[in-house]
Write an enzyme that holds these catalytic residues in place. Structure first.
Site, mmCIF file in Angstrom:
data_model
loop_
_atom_site.group_PDB
_atom_site.id
_atom_site.type_symbol
_atom_site.label_atom_id
_atom_site.label_comp_id
_atom_site.label_asym_id
_atom_site.label_seq_id
_atom_site.Cartn_x
_atom_site.Cartn_y
_atom_site.Cartn_z
ATOM 1 C CG ASP A 32 -1.240 9.235 5.656
ATOM 2 O OD1 ASP A 32 -0.846 8.059 5.720
ATOM 3 O OD2 ASP A 32 -2.434 9.554 5.853
ATOM 4 C CB ILE A 33 -5.103 11.487 2.571
ATOM 5 C CG1 ILE A 33 -6.079 12.465 1.962
ATOM 6 C CG2 ILE A 33 -5.799 10.369 3.326
ATOM 7 C CD1 ILE A 33 -6.959 11.857 0.865
ATOM 8 C CG ASN A 88 0.712 -0.342 10.138
ATOM 9 O OD1 ASN A 88 1.347 -0.492 11.177
ATOM 10 N ND2 ASN A 88 0.096 0.792 9.834
ATOM 11 N N GLY A 94 -3.097 -3.321 11.370
ATOM 12 C CA GLY A 94 -3.618 -2.012 10.996
ATOM 13 C C GLY A 94 -3.413 -1.649 9.545
ATOM 14 C CD GLN A 95 -0.697 -3.995 4.451
ATOM 15 O OE1 GLN A 95 -0.348 -5.051 5.008
ATOM 16 N NE2 GLN A 95 -0.303 -3.666 3.231
ATOM 17 C CG HIS A 101 2.030 1.864 2.912
ATOM 18 N ND1 HIS A 101 1.124 0.900 2.533
ATOM 19 C CD2 HIS A 101 1.621 2.331 4.112
ATOM 20 C CE1 HIS A 101 0.196 0.784 3.465
ATOM 21 N NE2 HIS A 101 0.475 1.638 4.449
ATOM 22 C CG LEU A 102 8.956 1.961 4.415
ATOM 23 C CD1 LEU A 102 10.409 2.471 4.486
ATOM 24 C CD2 LEU A 102 8.771 0.771 5.335
ATOM 25 C CG HIS A 103 2.828 4.815 7.866
ATOM 26 N ND1 HIS A 103 1.652 5.528 7.761
ATOM 27 C CD2 HIS A 103 2.503 3.523 7.623
ATOM 28 C CE1 HIS A 103 0.658 4.695 7.475
ATOM 29 N NE2 HIS A 103 1.140 3.471 7.387
#
Ligand code: 5GP
Ligand code: ZN
Length: 115
Positions: A32-33, A88, A94-95, A101-103
């Site tokens: 993640d950035i 999300n 909060g998407q 995607h999964l965090h």
């Protein structure tokens, strides 16, 4: 948004630079950035699917494989003490990027409930 324009589709196609940390059949993982934990990796299917809510029965195998991919990456990152997987779905949750995607978050103690 069509897959041609989508940020995560473009990352999967290597058109946008990202630190890719894993890849398996039809799935890609990259850092993640804006990391929220020492380990913060995003896991995506290469197929463009905006939200979990858009998934059909046909997506059941890819959704299962995403979770196993998270498991494998968690082992790779030594997250034996615990890790959190977040998905999300939709703006209110909060998407912000509308490619499912999964965090995968780990490497620090976490609290519950999330914000
Ligand atoms: P969401 O809020 O949609 O669940 O998560 C989107 C995530 O994508 C955020 O954690 C955000 O930091 C990350 N992100 C947004 N743009 C980029 C990018 O260009 N590259 C990478 N590697 N991550 C991004
Ligand atoms: Zn996409």
């Amino acid at each position: 948004m069509a897959g041609t324009e989508c940020l995560f589709c473009r990352i999967a196609r290597r058109e946008v630079k990202a630190e890719i940390v894993g890849e398996t059949d039809g799935l890609v993982a990259f850092k993640d950035i804006n990391p929220q934990a020492p380990t913060h990796v995003l896991l995506i299917p290469t197929e463009h699917l905006p939200r979990l809510a858009d998934a059909t029965e046909a997506h059941t195998p890819v959704l299962g494989r995403l979770l196993q991919f998270a498991n494998r990456l968690a082992r790779q990152y030594g997250l034996e003490a615990g890790y959190r997987v977040v998905l999300n779905n939709g703006a209110q949750a909060g998407q912000t990027v509308f490619h499912l995607h999964l965090h995968l978050l780990g490497g620090r103690p976490m609290t519950w409930p999330p914000g």
